[in-house]
Enzyme design. Sequence first.
Site: not given
Ligand code: KIV
Length: 263
Positions: A44, A181
Site C-alpha cells: 500500500d 518493519e
Molecule cells: O507497503 C509496503 O510497501 C510495505 C513494505 C514496506 C513492507 O508494506
Amino acid sequence: MAITTATFLEKKKRGEKITVLTAYDYLTAKIVDSAGVDAILVGDSLGMVALGYSSTIPVTMEEMIHHTKAVVRGRKNAMVIFDMPFLSYQTGVKDAILNAGRALKETGCDAVKIEGGVTQKEVIRALVDSGIPVMGHIGLQPQSVNVYGGYKLRGKGEEREKIIEDAKAVEEAGAFAVVLEKIPQSLSKEITESLSIPTIGIGAGKYCDGQVLVFHDMVGLFEEFKPKFVKRYAELGKLAREAVKQYIEEVKSGKFPGREHSY
Ligand code: KIV
C-alpha cells in the site's frame, strides 16, 4: 518454478534467504520477476510512491485491485502478495474475508498481507481458515502512523516484549510469513530464531530470513526522502532526468528526430 507459501517455509528450513520487492505495475513486475525475486508485494506504499498521497491511509481496495491485476499480468514465477489497505480488515472478520477473498478472486494474487499482531490474530486465523494465505506485518505499522505520531523505530524498551507477543500471535494464527518493519536488529534476531515461519525484514537488520524493499527506493526513483534502511542500488531518477533534459535540448535544437528515426 512458481514460488508458493511452501517455498517460503522450505527456504527458512534450508537457511536460504528470501527476496521480496514491491511493484505496482506490469513493467516493474516483469523486471523484478525476471531478475528472480521470490515474491512481489503490491504494497500500500503504492499510495505514496505511485499515487502521491502523503501516507498509506487513503489507499482503497479499488486502487489496490487495479494495480495488482497489472502486476499479476507481469509475473511468471514470483508469488504476488496483495497488501490489504487501511480499513479493509480492521472492521472485523467478515469484512476481512470478503475483501481479501475479493483480492484473490479479482486479481489472481496468491496471498494477502495485513498489519497487526495480537490485535489481528482472530482475523488472520479466519482468513487462513477461509483458504487465504496471510503474511503478517509487525513492528512499525505504517497504517497506524497517526497513533504513533510518525515513523520512528519500534520495539525499544517496554515495547520489545509486545512485539515478541505480536510475532507469536501471527505465527499461531497460521500466517505463512511475517514482515518485521523498523525494529532493532537484536529483536528481529530473537524473533527469527524463535519462529518456525520466515521473517521478512525491512529496517530490521540482517538476521531475518528474508528482506523486502520498495523497488522505487532501491533503484533511486523515489527521491523525496531516503530512510537509513534503504540501500540505493541504482540512481534511475537522476538517469531519467538527464535523459529527459537531453531530449528537450535535442528537440529544441532540431537534433531529434534524426534520419534514423524518420520514415
Ligand atoms: O507497503 C509496503 O510497501 C510495505 C513494505 C514496506 C513492507 O508494506
